[in-house]
Design a protein around this motif. Structure first.
Motif, PDB file in Angstrom:
ATOM      1  N   VAL A 112       6.919  -4.050  17.907  1.00 36.33           N
ATOM      2  CA  VAL A 112       5.465  -4.143  17.794  1.00 36.33           C
ATOM      3  C   VAL A 112       4.896  -2.930  17.059  1.00 36.33           C
ATOM      4  N   ASP A 113       3.985  -3.176  16.141  1.00 35.58           N
ATOM      5  CA  ASP A 113       3.537  -2.144  15.225  1.00 35.58           C
ATOM      6  C   ASP A 113       2.012  -1.975  15.214  1.00 35.58           C
ATOM      7  N   VAL A 114       1.507  -0.926  15.881  1.00 32.80           N
ATOM      8  CA  VAL A 114       0.075  -0.618  15.853  1.00 32.80           C
ATOM      9  C   VAL A 114      -0.084   0.880  15.568  1.00 32.80           C
TER      10      VAL A 114
ATOM     11  N   LEU B  87      12.853   8.045   7.448  1.00 35.43           N
ATOM     12  CA  LEU B  87      11.598   7.407   7.847  1.00 35.43           C
ATOM     13  C   LEU B  87      10.606   7.527   6.695  1.00 35.43           C
ATOM     14  N   PRO B  88       9.645   6.607   6.603  1.00 34.06           N
ATOM     15  CA  PRO B  88       8.618   6.746   5.574  1.00 34.06           C
ATOM     16  C   PRO B  88       7.937   8.104   5.712  1.00 34.06           C
ATOM     17  N   PRO B  89       7.473   8.678   4.618  1.00 30.30           N
ATOM     18  CA  PRO B  89       6.891  10.021   4.667  1.00 30.30           C
ATOM     19  C   PRO B  89       5.620  10.053   5.505  1.00 30.30           C
ATOM     20  N   GLY B  90       5.281  11.251   5.968  1.00 33.39           N
ATOM     21  CA  GLY B  90       3.997  11.442   6.636  1.00 33.39           C
ATOM     22  C   GLY B  90       4.010  11.102   8.105  1.00 33.39           C
ATOM     23  N   ARG B  91       5.150  10.772   8.643  1.00 35.49           N
ATOM     24  CA  ARG B  91       5.195  10.498  10.083  1.00 35.49           C
ATOM     25  C   ARG B  91       5.327  11.814  10.832  1.00 35.49           C
ATOM     26  N   THR B  92       4.520  12.010  11.874  1.00 45.26           N
ATOM     27  CA  THR B  92       4.659  13.198  12.705  1.00 45.26           C
ATOM     28  C   THR B  92       5.521  12.814  13.901  1.00 45.26           C
TER      29      THR B  92
ATOM     30  N   PRO C 162       0.820  -1.227   0.000  1.00 43.31           N
ATOM     31  CA  PRO C 162       0.000   0.000   0.000  1.00 43.31           C
ATOM     32  C   PRO C 162       0.852   1.275   0.000  1.00 43.31           C
ATOM     33  N   PHE C 163       2.162   1.164  -0.111  1.00 46.08           N
ATOM     34  CA  PHE C 163       3.025   2.357  -0.101  1.00 46.08           C
ATOM     35  C   PHE C 163       4.220   2.131  -1.011  1.00 46.08           C
ATOM     36  N   ARG C 164       4.971   3.201  -1.234  1.00 46.34           N
ATOM     37  CA  ARG C 164       6.188   3.098  -2.037  1.00 46.34           C
ATOM     38  C   ARG C 164       7.397   3.046  -1.112  1.00 46.34           C
ATOM     39  N   LEU C 165       8.440   2.369  -1.568  1.00 54.22           N
ATOM     40  CA  LEU C 165       9.656   2.285  -0.767  1.00 54.22           C
ATOM     41  C   LEU C 165      10.286   3.671  -0.630  1.00 54.22           C
ATOM     42  N   THR C 166      10.883   3.930   0.503  1.00 52.91           N
ATOM     43  CA  THR C 166      11.626   5.185   0.634  1.00 52.91           C
ATOM     44  C   THR C 166      12.945   5.019  -0.139  1.00 52.91           C
ATOM     45  N   ALA C 167      13.582   6.167  -0.416  1.00 53.94           N
ATOM     46  CA  ALA C 167      14.851   6.114  -1.154  1.00 53.94           C
ATOM     47  C   ALA C 167      15.880   5.303  -0.359  1.00 53.94           C
TER      48      ALA C 167
ATOM     49  N   GLN D  43       1.060 -12.051   4.749  1.00 48.66           N
ATOM     50  CA  GLN D  43       0.284 -11.135   3.915  1.00 48.66           C
ATOM     51  C   GLN D  43       1.089 -10.742   2.663  1.00 48.66           C
ATOM     52  N   TRP D  44       2.322 -10.341   2.873  1.00 48.58           N
ATOM     53  CA  TRP D  44       3.150  -9.873   1.757  1.00 48.58           C
ATOM     54  C   TRP D  44       3.441 -10.967   0.728  1.00 48.58           C
ATOM     55  N   PHE D  45       3.534 -12.208   1.200  1.00 46.56           N
ATOM     56  CA  PHE D  45       3.870 -13.291   0.276  1.00 46.56           C
ATOM     57  C   PHE D  45       2.638 -14.043  -0.223  1.00 46.56           C
TER      58      PHE D  45
ATOM     59  N   GLY E 213      18.684   0.902  11.278  1.00 44.92           N
ATOM     60  CA  GLY E 213      17.670   1.888  10.913  1.00 44.92           C
ATOM     61  C   GLY E 213      16.866   2.187  12.138  1.00 44.92           C
ATOM     62  N   ASP E 214      16.535   3.443  12.308  1.00 47.18           N
ATOM     63  CA  ASP E 214      15.798   3.854  13.489  1.00 47.18           C
ATOM     64  C   ASP E 214      14.466   3.110  13.558  1.00 47.18           C
ATOM     65  N   VAL E 215      13.870   3.108  14.740  1.00 46.19           N
ATOM     66  CA  VAL E 215      12.581   2.436  14.884  1.00 46.19           C
ATOM     67  C   VAL E 215      11.589   3.015  13.876  1.00 46.19           C
ATOM     68  N   GLY E 216      10.890   2.137  13.184  1.00 51.15           N
ATOM     69  CA  GLY E 216       9.880   2.587  12.241  1.00 51.15           C
ATOM     70  C   GLY E 216      10.414   2.925  10.862  1.00 51.15           C
ATOM     71  N   SER E 217      11.699   2.693  10.620  1.00 52.60           N
ATOM     72  CA  SER E 217      12.264   3.066   9.321  1.00 52.60           C
ATOM     73  C   SER E 217      11.920   2.039   8.226  1.00 52.60           C
ATOM     74  N   GLY E 218      11.295   0.943   8.609  1.00 55.05           N
ATOM     75  CA  GLY E 218      10.849  -0.026   7.615  1.00 55.05           C
ATOM     76  C   GLY E 218      11.883  -1.092   7.264  1.00 55.05           C
ATOM     77  N   LYS E 219      12.502  -1.645   8.271  1.00 55.11           N
ATOM     78  CA  LYS E 219      13.529  -2.663   8.037  1.00 55.11           C
ATOM     79  C   LYS E 219      12.912  -3.998   7.615  1.00 55.11           C
ATOM     80  N   THR E 220      11.699  -4.270   8.152  1.00 54.58           N
ATOM     81  CA  THR E 220      11.080  -5.567   7.881  1.00 54.58           C
ATOM     82  C   THR E 220      10.891  -5.785   6.384  1.00 54.58           C
ATOM     83  N   LEU E 221      10.500  -4.717   5.718  1.00 53.54           N
ATOM     84  CA  LEU E 221      10.241  -4.832   4.294  1.00 53.54           C
ATOM     85  C   LEU E 221      11.525  -5.110   3.518  1.00 53.54           C
TER      86      LEU E 221
ATOM     87  N   GLY F  23       3.843   6.964  17.112  1.00 56.55           N
ATOM     88  CA  GLY F  23       4.346   7.804  16.026  1.00 56.55           C
ATOM     89  C   GLY F  23       4.511   7.000  14.752  1.00 56.55           C
ATOM     90  N   ARG F  24       3.717   5.930  14.618  1.00 54.47           N
ATOM     91  CA  ARG F  24       3.851   5.070  13.441  1.00 54.47           C
ATOM     92  C   ARG F  24       2.831   5.440  12.371  1.00 54.47           C
ATOM     93  N   GLY F  25       1.850   6.267  12.744  1.00 56.27           N
ATOM     94  CA  GLY F  25       0.895   6.699  11.740  1.00 56.27           C
ATOM     95  C   GLY F  25       1.170   8.155  11.423  1.00 56.27           C
TER      96      GLY F  25
HETATM   97  P1  ADP Z   1      11.297  -1.148  11.875  1.00 56.39           P
HETATM   98  O1  ADP Z   1      12.364  -0.567  11.017  1.00 56.39           O
HETATM   99  O2  ADP Z   1      11.201  -0.464  13.185  1.00 56.39           O
HETATM  100  O3  ADP Z   1      11.397  -2.636  11.986  1.00 56.39           O
HETATM  101  P2  ADP Z   1       8.889  -1.760  10.476  1.00 56.39           P
HETATM  102  O4  ADP Z   1       9.535  -2.581   9.443  1.00 56.39           O
HETATM  103  O5  ADP Z   1       8.122  -2.454  11.538  1.00 56.39           O
HETATM  104  O6  ADP Z   1       9.940  -0.785  11.144  1.00 56.39           O
HETATM  105  O7  ADP Z   1       7.968  -0.692   9.749  1.00 56.39           O
HETATM  106  C1  ADP Z   1       7.191   0.212  10.455  1.00 56.39           C
HETATM  107  C2  ADP Z   1       5.905   0.487   9.726  1.00 56.39           C
HETATM  108  O8  ADP Z   1       6.159   1.221   8.557  1.00 56.39           O
HETATM  109  C3  ADP Z   1       5.198  -0.772   9.301  1.00 56.39           C
HETATM  110  O9  ADP Z   1       3.813  -0.578   9.501  1.00 56.39           O
HETATM  111  C4  ADP Z   1       5.511  -0.856   7.828  1.00 56.39           C
HETATM  112  O10 ADP Z   1       4.530  -1.567   7.117  1.00 56.39           O
HETATM  113  C5  ADP Z   1       5.552   0.581   7.435  1.00 56.39           C
HETATM  114  N1  ADP Z   1       6.384   0.902   6.280  1.00 56.39           N
HETATM  115  C6  ADP Z   1       7.517   0.290   5.904  1.00 56.39           C
HETATM  116  N2  ADP Z   1       8.019   0.874   4.796  1.00 56.39           N
HETATM  117  C7  ADP Z   1       7.197   1.874   4.482  1.00 56.39           C
HETATM  118  C8  ADP Z   1       7.183   2.857   3.448  1.00 56.39           C
HETATM  119  N3  ADP Z   1       8.126   2.896   2.509  1.00 56.39           N
HETATM  120  N4  ADP Z   1       6.170   3.755   3.430  1.00 56.39           N
HETATM  121  C9  ADP Z   1       5.219   3.709   4.377  1.00 56.39           C
HETATM  122  N5  ADP Z   1       5.169   2.814   5.375  1.00 56.39           N
HETATM  123  C10 ADP Z   1       6.145   1.907   5.433  1.00 56.39           C
END
Ligand code: ADP
Ligand code: MG
Length: 703
Positions: A559-561, A454-459, A269-274, A342-344, A299-307, A588-590
């Motif tokens: 944990v991500d909510v 961090l992904p865009p739109g985070r406050t 549902p989103f695009r990868l950050t640079a 979900q992703w796979f 990567g800092d918390v929430g930077s999207g490492k899982t992806l 601060g994840r939304g």
């Molecule tokens: P962490 O780096 O702390 O492990 P996560 O991988 O859990 O962070 O990602 C935090 C949240 O950001 C998740 O809900 C994830 O789906 C979302 N996310 C990851 N990459 C992006 C992105 N490029 N744009 C928006 N949201 C993203």
């Protein structure tokens, strides 16, 4: 193996060291002559000059010479012997609590004594309690030419035994110039004005009287710094060379087919950050090689490492290899399992789960699928790498939140999963940024990628520091917050390491909050709950069926909510900065405003105030990590990271921290100009060799 250096000879070669003494020395980690020389004094005594009795004062430690005036044997109400001695300047009492008849007979009036000991004020003026003493004969000189070392001991080992042994070892090793070779290149020695190894050891074991007590005690002596530096340097070299060596092994080349990658990204549902794209490219380049990747993604918390990890996994699966993803907690492993499922989903590839909680048939089934290769992607806890677990064709190992695992665990995984002479690629992720200087001691066996965006739109999270007297206000705020359909965390911390107490505290808090806030739906999660119960609560929270989650620090990692935008942390002053930053990373994840309230127990110490202030001012994990290092010191940080304390012989992370700055440059110089010194350095400090890097790592890290 090269020929043994004389310094590697066993201590039993020395006169006076039999098997019993050798066994005691072993308790101090001393086996060889070199070990003995690296066993440094903890302090020194000055017996280089005789003090006049009149110049003594309580609290001093001194060498005194005098003639026995009389001996007072025990009488009613007193069980000690007092011996009065005098010199030209005055009289002094020596007091003995333990004595033999023979000893008293020796102390005849007129006998000349030299005594060394601590002075205190007794009933009849100044006295020395239990001095070390010697009867002097005509022509005897009681002074020594250098300061006397006092070594750390162990039961049954006498200071004098150790001193004699060290003196012999020094003579043996230094009479023959090749015996204890200086492997630190002269260029490095000159650059930092360090003494040679011989000079350094002589200074430390028998310091000249010109050295002040102050300079010997403050840990700044070049002799000491030199040894500490050599030890840090060697440790860094060990990791560096371990990496180089591992990279000479074979690994399966994993390639990510572009169509599969585009398809995967299109489902998101989103695009990868640079930054994510850059790191993924780095990983793809590594995995495409026929040598193993060893990469750390910070990567800092929430930077999207899982992806990022998911795309690496896709590359492995695409190339027909298995992937294992290990998370430090059950909770986090389950969350990854759901995300990956979900992703796979569109690939039709099943995702498997394995943890200690999976038992019986389910476990047997998963183990079987892993062993025959039908399970391509397996997510779990450290249960994934127990001995009973076998993989068919493991191509990639991913370790999340590596700081929660020990360095040893990480290294142990390298040997695991070898098939047909090939080893898996390794991807390690951590949200706890480690300051550069420390990374060198902990991660120089890895290549490092940083997701610095961090992904865009985070406050950014707004953090407030609030005394616990205002608890009622904070509780009222939760009710308003829940009224706006937003969720919150309440984190209970306790200094006690007891998990049970932590869980009880969380239970009590949850009960209290529920009574105070009857309209708010409250969930509770802590480490002692059954996995299924924990899971149910987390799921309910994630799906918005519960407004407030009371938790222990089990929710620290990952944990991500996104709808949870308020976090209250109780007793934050008791936690490390990085841990607090991790906790806060749950909010601060939304894109909505979010808050973190640090509810401290007054009064706050000065350092506590500073630390919480840093957290209020900064949301940047890297900045926070640097400040944390500044405030707490490296020893504390490496210890708290549970990375397994690195057992240095001489170096001290806190005392010698300034040396860390220079280690990397020195290591480069050695690798470039003096590679022949690397093996001897490793042998000297770790006892390991590069013939078997696993052994080497083992020696470096096992306490
Ligand atoms: P962490 O780096 O702390 O492990 P996560 O991988 O859990 O962070 O990602 C935090 C949240 O950001 C998740 O809900 C994830 O789906 C979302 N996310 C990851 N990459 C992006 C992105 N490029 N744009 C928006 N949201 C993203
Ligand atoms: Mg994560």
């Amino acid at each position: 193996m090269t020929q043994r250096e004389p310094a590697q000879l066993p201590v039993t070669r020395l006169t006076g060291i039999g098997s019993q003494t050798a066994a005691r020395l072993q308790k101090l980690g001393i086996h060889t002559l070199q070990d003995l020389l690296f066993h440094l004094p903890q302090r020194y005594q000055d017996r280089t000059r005789v003090s006049a009795i009149a110049s003594l004062a309580p609290g001093m430690t001194a060498l005194v010479c005098g003639q026995v005036e009389y001996v007072d044997t025990p009488q009613r109400g007193r069980n000690s012997v007092i011996c009065r001695i005098g010199d030209a300047s005055g009289l002094l009492s020596l007091r003995f609590f333990h004595f033999s008849v023979q000893q008293i007979q020796q102390l005849k009036p007129g006998t000349q004594l030299s005594c060394f000991g601590d002075l205190r004020m007794g009933f009849n003026g100044l006295e020395m309690v239990h001095p070390e003493y010697r009867i002097l004969h005509a022509g005897d000189d009681p002074t020594e030419t250098s300061l006397t070392p006092v070594y750390p001991l162990t039961e049954g080992l006498a200071q004098s035994t150790l001193r004699k042994a060290v003196t012999q070892a020094l003579e043996l090793c230094f009479s023959d110039t090749g015996a204890l070779k200086d492997w630190l290149p002269a260029a490095i020695r000159q650059q930092y004005d360090y003494p040679t190894l011989t000079e350094a050891l002589l200074t430390l074991h028998s310091p000249p009287p010109t050295l002040s007590a102050e300079s010997l005690a403050n840990g700044k002596l070049p002799a000491l710094k030199r040894l500490a530096f050599e030890e840090f340097l060697t440790h860094h070299l060990a990791l560096l060379l371990g990496k180089q060596h591992y990279k000479t092994w074979q690994a399966p080349a994993l390639t990510l087919n572009d169509a599969a990658k585009q398809r995967f990204l299109a489902e998101l549902p989103f695009r990868l950050t640079a930054a994510q794209q850059r790191v993924i490219a780095e990983i793809e380049a590594d995995c495409g090689q026929t040598h193993p990747m060893l990469r750390l993604v910070q990567g800092d918390v929430g930077s999207g490492k899982t992806l990022v990890a998911a795309l690496a996994a896709l590359a492995a699966l695409n190339s027909g290899f298995q992937v294992a993803l290990m998370a430090p907690t059950e909770l986090l492993a389950e969350q990854h399992f759901r995300n990956f499922s979900q992703w796979f989903a569109h690939t039709g590839l099943p995702v498997f789960f394995l943890s200690g909680q999976i038992k019986g048939k389910a476990r047997a089934g998963t183990l079987e699928a892993m062993a025959n290769g039908s399970a391509g992607l397996v997510i779990g806890t450290h249960a994934l790498f127990q001995d009973s677990v076998n993989f068919h064709k493991l191509g990639l190992v991913i370790i999340d939140e590596q700081h929660r695992f020990g360095v040893q665990q990480r290294l142990a995984l390298r040997a695991k999963g070898q098939t047909e002479g090939k080893v898996p690629h390794q991807l390690v992720m951590t949200a706890t940024p480690i300051p550069r200087t420390l990374a060198m001691l902990q991660y120089s066996d890895l290549d490092i990628s940083v997701i610095d965006e961090l992904p865009p739109g985070r406050t950014p999270v707004t953090t407030s520091v609030i005394p616990s007297e205002r608890r009622a206000e904070v509780i009222a705020r939760i009710s308003l917050w829940a009224g706006q359909k937003r969720q919150a965390y309440w984190v209970c911390t306790l200094i006690e390491e007891s998990e049970q107490l932590q869980c009880e505290a969380a239970e009590n808090t949850a009960r209290y909050l529920q009574e105070t806030l009857p309209g708010v739906r409250i969930g509770l999660v802590h480490g002692r709950m059954k996995a299924a119960d924990k899971d149910a609560v987390m799921q309910a929270f994630k799906q918005g069926e519960c407004d407030l989650l009371v938790a222990t620090t089990v929710i620290e990692v990952g944990v991500d909510v996104p709808n949870a935008g308020l976090m209250i942390i109780e007793n934050p002053e008791r936690l490390g900065l990085s841990q607090l930053h991790q906790l806060r990373g749950r909010v601060g994840r939304g894109s909505l405003e979010s808050y973190c309230l640090l509810l401290y127990q007054a009064p706050l110490s000065e350092s506590g105030r500073q630390r919480l202030g840093i957290l209020r001012e900064s949301n940047d994990g890297f900045v926070i990590a640097e400040k944390d290092l500044e405030l707490r010191g490296p020893g504390e940080i490496i210890g708290n990271r549970q990375t397994g304390q690195i057992p240095f012989k001489i170096a001290d992370l806190n005392r010698d921290r300034e040396l860390l700055e220079h280690v990397q440059a020195a290591a480069q110089l050695i690798c470039r100009d003096h590679p022949e010194t690397v093996q001897p350095l490793l042998r000297r400090w770790t006892g390991g060799s590069l013939q078997n890097p696993d052994d080497l790592f083992h020696t470096v890290y096992s306490p």
